[in-house]
Design a protein around this motif. Structure first.
Motif, short mmCIF file in Angstrom:
data_model
loop_
_atom_site.label_atom_id
_atom_site.label_comp_id
_atom_site.label_asym_id
_atom_site.label_seq_id
_atom_site.Cartn_x
_atom_site.Cartn_y
_atom_site.Cartn_z
N PRO A 129 0.84 -1.18 -0.01
CA PRO A 129 0.13 -0.02 0.08
C PRO A 129 0.87 1.25 0.06
CG PRO A 129 -0.18 -1.09 2.15
CD PRO A 129 0.85 -2.08 1.04
N THR A 130 0.75 2.20 -0.83
CA THR A 130 1.50 3.59 -1.04
C THR A 130 0.75 4.45 -0.18
OG1 THR A 130 -0.11 3.83 -3.12
CG2 THR A 130 2.35 3.01 -3.06
N GLN A 131 -0.48 4.75 -0.08
CA GLN A 131 -1.06 5.89 0.71
C GLN A 131 -2.83 5.63 0.47
OE1 GLN A 131 0.49 9.61 -0.55
NE2 GLN A 131 -0.20 10.53 1.36
N ASP A 132 -3.38 6.55 1.50
CA ASP A 132 -4.91 6.28 1.44
C ASP A 132 -5.19 6.69 0.20
OD1 ASP A 132 -7.53 6.85 1.84
OD2 ASP A 132 -7.17 8.01 3.77
N ALA A 133 -6.19 6.08 -0.31
CA ALA A 133 -6.91 6.21 -1.73
C ALA A 133 -7.47 7.74 -1.68
CB ALA A 133 -7.88 5.25 -2.19
N SER A 134 -7.99 8.10 -0.74
CA SER A 134 -8.67 9.59 -0.71
C SER A 134 -7.51 10.63 -0.89
CB SER A 134 -9.26 9.82 0.65
OG SER A 134 -8.27 9.98 1.78
N THR A 135 -6.43 10.47 -0.81
CA THR A 135 -5.19 11.57 -1.26
C THR A 135 -4.78 11.30 -2.72
OG1 THR A 135 -3.45 10.26 -0.20
CG2 THR A 135 -4.74 11.88 1.30
N GLN A 136 -5.09 10.08 -3.11
CA GLN A 136 -4.67 10.01 -4.70
C GLN A 136 -5.09 11.02 -5.62
OE1 GLN A 136 -5.54 5.87 -5.55
NE2 GLN A 136 -3.49 5.24 -4.27
N ALA A 137 -4.32 11.12 -6.73
CA ALA A 137 -4.81 11.86 -7.76
C ALA A 137 -4.48 11.38 -9.02
CB ALA A 137 -4.06 13.23 -7.74
N THR A 138 -5.66 11.34 -10.07
CA THR A 138 -4.94 10.77 -11.37
C THR A 138 -5.06 11.61 -12.35
OG1 THR A 138 -6.61 8.69 -10.60
CG2 THR A 138 -6.37 9.15 -12.96
N HIS A 139 -4.15 11.70 -13.24
CA HIS A 139 -3.98 12.78 -14.35
C HIS A 139 -3.97 11.75 -15.61
CE1 HIS A 139 -3.09 16.24 -11.90
NE2 HIS A 139 -2.54 15.37 -11.01
N GLN A 140 -4.34 12.40 -16.84
CA GLN A 140 -4.18 12.10 -17.92
C GLN A 140 -3.19 12.70 -18.91
OE1 GLN A 140 -8.18 11.54 -20.06
NE2 GLN A 140 -8.98 10.66 -18.33
N GLY A 141 -2.70 12.08 -19.63
CA GLY A 141 -1.78 12.68 -20.45
C GLY A 141 -1.39 11.98 -21.72
N GLY A 142 -0.49 12.37 -22.55
CA GLY A 142 -0.06 11.92 -23.86
C GLY A 142 0.65 12.54 -24.79
N CYS A 143 0.88 12.07 -25.78
CA CYS A 143 1.65 12.86 -26.81
C CYS A 143 0.92 14.05 -27.36
CB CYS A 143 2.44 12.25 -27.79
SG CYS A 143 1.18 11.27 -29.00
N HIS A 144 1.52 14.94 -28.24
CA HIS A 144 0.72 15.98 -28.99
C HIS A 144 -0.25 15.60 -29.89
CE1 HIS A 144 0.48 19.59 -31.65
NE2 HIS A 144 0.38 20.13 -30.34
N CYS A 145 -0.05 14.53 -30.66
CA CYS A 145 -0.97 14.01 -31.53
C CYS A 145 -1.89 13.11 -31.11
CB CYS A 145 -0.28 13.61 -32.84
SG CYS A 145 0.29 11.87 -32.50
N ALA A 146 -1.78 12.81 -29.86
CA ALA A 146 -2.65 11.87 -29.18
C ALA A 146 -2.72 10.48 -29.37
CB ALA A 146 -4.35 12.32 -29.13
N ARG A 147 -1.53 10.12 -30.14
CA ARG A 147 -1.40 8.64 -30.59
C ARG A 147 -1.16 7.74 -29.43
NH1 ARG A 147 2.16 7.37 -35.55
NH2 ARG A 147 0.27 6.36 -36.48
N ILE A 148 -0.50 8.48 -28.48
CA ILE A 148 -0.10 7.73 -27.08
C ILE A 148 -0.67 8.59 -26.00
CG2 ILE A 148 1.62 7.33 -25.27
CD1 ILE A 148 3.67 7.51 -27.59
N ARG A 149 -1.55 7.88 -25.33
CA ARG A 149 -2.41 8.40 -24.15
C ARG A 149 -2.39 7.41 -22.96
NH1 ARG A 149 -3.62 13.04 -23.61
NH2 ARG A 149 -5.48 12.38 -22.43
N PHE A 150 -2.14 8.00 -21.68
CA PHE A 150 -1.92 7.28 -20.50
C PHE A 150 -2.79 7.93 -19.18
CE2 PHE A 150 1.42 10.22 -20.48
CZ PHE A 150 1.37 10.94 -19.29
N THR A 151 -3.14 7.02 -18.28
CA THR A 151 -3.45 7.61 -16.88
C THR A 151 -2.45 7.46 -16.03
OG1 THR A 151 -4.66 5.65 -16.30
CG2 THR A 151 -5.90 7.69 -17.37
N ALA A 152 -2.16 8.22 -14.96
CA ALA A 152 -1.14 8.08 -13.79
C ALA A 152 -1.85 8.33 -12.56
CB ALA A 152 0.05 9.36 -14.13
N THR A 153 -1.80 7.40 -11.83
CA THR A 153 -2.52 7.64 -10.27
C THR A 153 -1.43 8.06 -9.57
OG1 THR A 153 -4.27 6.14 -10.79
CG2 THR A 153 -3.72 6.68 -8.68
N LEU A 154 -1.31 9.15 -8.70
CA LEU A 154 -0.18 9.58 -7.95
C LEU A 154 -0.80 9.67 -6.40
CD1 LEU A 154 0.03 11.18 -10.68
CD2 LEU A 154 0.91 13.06 -9.34
N PRO A 155 0.12 9.32 -5.60
CA PRO A 155 -0.38 8.98 -4.43
C PRO A 155 -0.59 10.27 -3.61
CG PRO A 155 2.24 8.89 -4.28
CD PRO A 155 1.45 9.17 -5.68
#
Length: 144
Positions: free
Chosen positions: A17-43
């Motif tokens: 376990p890294t941290q309480d889920a209530s403090t987590q933040a999820t961000h979306q991102g990717g490249c300029h043309c949107a060929r690559i897309r991801f989500t990242a969940t931060l603690p």
């Protein structure tokens, strides 16, 4: 990878376990043309997370500001396997970029003894991030 990345002795296992889920933040991102897309969940919120400002040649040339996350915190929606990779110096880290638009998206070790299980995401590839409010640690990668 910089000194901000976890040491191999500190690397948590996927079920740690890294941290309480209530403090987590999820961000979306990717490249300029949107060929690559991801989500990242931060603690924690991105604005309270320490990022790197490294002066090594690849970070300077590509404008990298890395955020280190365990692989389990990063999900690719599309394009992960379409990304091109680039190696330099000791050939232990693959730097991934979009072959279409050239955006530098992430880096990760290919050496199982060197930061295995972690990705270094380029925060500049996150959607709608105000870089002026983020916290950076200066890293002298140029001297190493």
């Amino acid at each position: 990878m910089s000194s901000n990345a976890p040491s191999t002795q500190e690397t948590p296992t996927p079920d740690t376990p890294t941290q309480d889920a209530s403090t987590q933040a999820t961000h979306q991102g990717g490249c300029h043309c949107a060929r690559i897309r991801f989500t990242a969940t931060l603690p924690d919120a991105l604005t309270s997370t320490q990022l790197t400002d490294c002066n090594c040649s690849i970070c300077v040339k590509n404008g990298y500001h890395f955020l280190y996350l365990p692989n389990s915190s990063v999900t690719f929606i599309r394009g992960e396997h379409e990304a091109k990779k680039y190696f330099f110096h000791k050939q232990r880290i693959a730097h991934y970029f979009c072959a279409e638009c050239g955006t530098s998206v992430w880096a990760e070790s290919v050496d199982p003894e060197f930061y295995a299980g972690w990705k270094a995401l380029n925060v500049r590839a996150f959607d709608d991030v105000d870089m002026s409010v983020l916290k950076f640690e200066k890293v002298d990668g140029k001297s190493h």
